[in-house]
Design a protein around this motif. Sequence first.
Motif, PDB file in Angstrom:
ATOM      1  N   VAL A 297     -26.644 -19.496   2.609  1.00  0.00           N
ATOM      2  CA  VAL A 297     -26.309 -20.622   3.488  1.00  0.00           C
ATOM      3  C   VAL A 297     -26.423 -21.972   2.774  1.00  0.00           C
ATOM      4  O   VAL A 297     -25.487 -22.792   2.840  1.00  0.00           O
ATOM      5  N   PRO A 298     -27.538 -22.274   2.063  1.00  0.00           N
ATOM      6  CA  PRO A 298     -27.608 -23.560   1.364  1.00  0.00           C
ATOM      7  C   PRO A 298     -26.534 -23.707   0.279  1.00  0.00           C
ATOM      8  O   PRO A 298     -26.070 -24.826   0.021  1.00  0.00           O
ATOM      9  N   VAL A 299     -26.159 -22.597  -0.346  1.00  0.00           N
ATOM     10  CA  VAL A 299     -25.118 -22.634  -1.377  1.00  0.00           C
ATOM     11  C   VAL A 299     -23.784 -23.037  -0.760  1.00  0.00           C
ATOM     12  O   VAL A 299     -23.060 -23.889  -1.309  1.00  0.00           O
ATOM     13  N   VAL A 300     -23.453 -22.436   0.373  1.00  0.00           N
ATOM     14  CA  VAL A 300     -22.216 -22.792   1.071  1.00  0.00           C
ATOM     15  C   VAL A 300     -22.240 -24.264   1.456  1.00  0.00           C
ATOM     16  O   VAL A 300     -21.249 -24.993   1.286  1.00  0.00           O
ATOM     17  N   ALA A 301     -23.371 -24.721   1.979  1.00  0.00           N
ATOM     18  CA  ALA A 301     -23.492 -26.126   2.381  1.00  0.00           C
ATOM     19  C   ALA A 301     -23.290 -27.054   1.191  1.00  0.00           C
ATOM     20  O   ALA A 301     -22.601 -28.077   1.300  1.00  0.00           O
ATOM     21  N   PHE A 302     -23.871 -26.686   0.049  1.00  0.00           N
ATOM     22  CA  PHE A 302     -23.739 -27.538  -1.148  1.00  0.00           C
ATOM     23  C   PHE A 302     -22.289 -27.623  -1.608  1.00  0.00           C
ATOM     24  O   PHE A 302     -21.760 -28.724  -1.824  1.00  0.00           O
ATOM     25  N   VAL A 303     -21.629 -26.481  -1.760  1.00  0.00           N
ATOM     26  CA  VAL A 303     -20.267 -26.464  -2.292  1.00  0.00           C
ATOM     27  C   VAL A 303     -19.293 -27.139  -1.336  1.00  0.00           C
ATOM     28  O   VAL A 303     -18.438 -27.940  -1.754  1.00  0.00           O
ATOM     29  N   VAL A 304     -19.408 -26.835  -0.038  1.00  0.00           N
ATOM     30  CA  VAL A 304     -18.493 -27.435   0.943  1.00  0.00           C
ATOM     31  C   VAL A 304     -18.678 -28.955   0.992  1.00  0.00           C
ATOM     32  O   VAL A 304     -17.698 -29.716   0.998  1.00  0.00           O
ATOM     33  N   ALA A 305     -19.933 -29.410   1.018  1.00  0.00           N
ATOM     34  CA  ALA A 305     -20.196 -30.851   1.060  1.00  0.00           C
ATOM     35  C   ALA A 305     -19.684 -31.532  -0.209  1.00  0.00           C
ATOM     36  O   ALA A 305     -19.125 -32.641  -0.153  1.00  0.00           O
ATOM     37  N   TRP A 306     -19.852 -30.877  -1.351  1.00  0.00           N
ATOM     38  CA  TRP A 306     -19.381 -31.444  -2.622  1.00  0.00           C
ATOM     39  C   TRP A 306     -17.858 -31.560  -2.644  1.00  0.00           C
ATOM     40  O   TRP A 306     -17.305 -32.576  -3.083  1.00  0.00           O
ATOM     41  N   LEU A 307     -17.183 -30.525  -2.164  1.00  0.00           N
ATOM     42  CA  LEU A 307     -15.721 -30.549  -2.126  1.00  0.00           C
ATOM     43  C   LEU A 307     -15.209 -31.641  -1.187  1.00  0.00           C
ATOM     44  O   LEU A 307     -14.279 -32.393  -1.520  1.00  0.00           O
TER      45      LEU A 307
ATOM     46  N   GLY B 120     -24.933 -36.097  -4.704  1.00  0.00           N
ATOM     47  CA  GLY B 120     -26.048 -36.470  -3.838  1.00  0.00           C
ATOM     48  C   GLY B 120     -25.855 -35.976  -2.414  1.00  0.00           C
ATOM     49  O   GLY B 120     -26.792 -35.474  -1.780  1.00  0.00           O
ATOM     50  N   ILE B 121     -24.638 -36.120  -1.907  1.00  0.00           N
ATOM     51  CA  ILE B 121     -24.331 -35.644  -0.550  1.00  0.00           C
ATOM     52  C   ILE B 121     -24.476 -34.128  -0.481  1.00  0.00           C
ATOM     53  O   ILE B 121     -25.040 -33.581   0.477  1.00  0.00           O
ATOM     54  N   ALA B 122     -23.987 -33.447  -1.511  1.00  0.00           N
ATOM     55  CA  ALA B 122     -24.076 -31.989  -1.538  1.00  0.00           C
ATOM     56  C   ALA B 122     -25.533 -31.531  -1.617  1.00  0.00           C
ATOM     57  O   ALA B 122     -25.932 -30.562  -0.954  1.00  0.00           O
ATOM     58  N   ALA B 123     -26.331 -32.223  -2.425  1.00  0.00           N
ATOM     59  CA  ALA B 123     -27.742 -31.867  -2.552  1.00  0.00           C
ATOM     60  C   ALA B 123     -28.466 -32.037  -1.220  1.00  0.00           C
ATOM     61  O   ALA B 123     -29.273 -31.182  -0.814  1.00  0.00           O
ATOM     62  N   ALA B 124     -28.175 -33.133  -0.526  1.00  0.00           N
ATOM     63  CA  ALA B 124     -28.791 -33.361   0.780  1.00  0.00           C
ATOM     64  C   ALA B 124     -28.377 -32.279   1.775  1.00  0.00           C
ATOM     65  O   ALA B 124     -29.206 -31.776   2.552  1.00  0.00           O
ATOM     66  N   ALA B 125     -27.107 -31.904   1.745  1.00  0.00           N
ATOM     67  CA  ALA B 125     -26.620 -30.856   2.652  1.00  0.00           C
ATOM     68  C   ALA B 125     -27.309 -29.530   2.383  1.00  0.00           C
ATOM     69  O   ALA B 125     -27.671 -28.798   3.317  1.00  0.00           O
ATOM     70  N   ALA B 126     -27.520 -29.206   1.104  1.00  0.00           N
ATOM     71  CA  ALA B 126     -28.182 -27.952   0.747  1.00  0.00           C
ATOM     72  C   ALA B 126     -29.626 -27.935   1.224  1.00  0.00           C
ATOM     73  O   ALA B 126     -30.109 -26.924   1.752  1.00  0.00           O
TER      74      ALA B 126
ATOM     75  N   GLY C  20     -31.164 -25.472   3.876  1.00  0.00           N
ATOM     76  CA  GLY C  20     -32.323 -24.667   3.521  1.00  0.00           C
ATOM     77  C   GLY C  20     -33.451 -24.815   4.517  1.00  0.00           C
ATOM     78  O   GLY C  20     -34.146 -23.839   4.847  1.00  0.00           O
ATOM     79  N   ALA C  21     -33.661 -26.043   5.027  1.00  0.00           N
ATOM     80  CA  ALA C  21     -34.706 -26.275   6.016  1.00  0.00           C
ATOM     81  C   ALA C  21     -34.395 -25.564   7.328  1.00  0.00           C
ATOM     82  O   ALA C  21     -35.288 -24.995   7.978  1.00  0.00           O
ATOM     83  N   VAL C  22     -33.124 -25.572   7.727  1.00  0.00           N
ATOM     84  CA  VAL C  22     -32.719 -24.875   8.954  1.00  0.00           C
ATOM     85  C   VAL C  22     -32.946 -23.369   8.801  1.00  0.00           C
ATOM     86  O   VAL C  22     -33.480 -22.711   9.707  1.00  0.00           O
ATOM     87  N   VAL C  23     -32.543 -22.821   7.648  1.00  0.00           N
ATOM     88  CA  VAL C  23     -32.753 -21.395   7.395  1.00  0.00           C
ATOM     89  C   VAL C  23     -34.243 -21.065   7.408  1.00  0.00           C
ATOM     90  O   VAL C  23     -34.665 -20.045   7.982  1.00  0.00           O
ATOM     91  N   ALA C  24     -35.067 -21.934   6.821  1.00  0.00           N
ATOM     92  CA  ALA C  24     -36.516 -21.705   6.799  1.00  0.00           C
ATOM     93  C   ALA C  24     -37.078 -21.678   8.216  1.00  0.00           C
ATOM     94  O   ALA C  24     -37.923 -20.830   8.544  1.00  0.00           O
TER      95      ALA C  24
END
Length: 232
Positions: free
Chosen positions: A27-37, A49-55, A59-63
């Motif tokens: 899930v965090p990987v998808v968030a990072f790549v989609v936000a970066w794109l 930076g936006i992608a890192a924040a999204a990841a 990750g916090a939601v998954v946790a």
Amino acid sequence: MGTPREPDGESLRDILGGRRGAVDASVPVVAFVVAWLIAGAAGWWSPVGIAAAAAIVAGAVVAAVRLRRGDRPRAVLFGLLGVAVAALVALYTGRAEDFFLVQILSNVASALVWAISIVVRWPLLGVIVGLALGQKTRWRRDPDLMRGYQRASWVWVAQYVVRVAVFWPLYRADWVFALGAARVVFSPALVALCVLLSWPALRSALPADHPGIRRPRVPGAAPTVESAATEE
């Protein structure tokens, strides 16, 4: 005489974890790549930076979801920490592909650690399963289980080697989308295959009359009531 029972194979799959854990990690990987794109296509400031924040948010939601369903807090914390470190590395270098660098390096380290554990006769698969089943190190006194866990641990070594062989060329080529796609699609499939192959690799070392992974057979020790009942 009986044969090692298939329910032990099902227990092994439960102990090692299944598809749910791999999906959570994706899930965090998808968030990072989609936000970066999206950030890159829209010309927004600092796509990394936006992608890192999204990841990190993902990750916090998954946790939170994992804690709510009863996962161990330590495992949840390590998972979130891994996402945060990967995001910080990408932020520090300014390169989106570096989000995957920590995973690649951890795969290299994991392959080495698992291989060493086999050589020194402390195969990590046996350690993990033994702790999960409350056996501590009793399985090490069962020559058949020791041999079986060594064989099955090589499956995990191979998994990490394959991961590095796939991810490293993509990383060197700066293919962020391909890295994300491989992480989301290839990694869970590889984990599932590894878990699936671990049981037959382990079982191949057990004689036909062995009571199974839940009942280590220690030479010279009196059989337990459960083991005796199983063999009758």
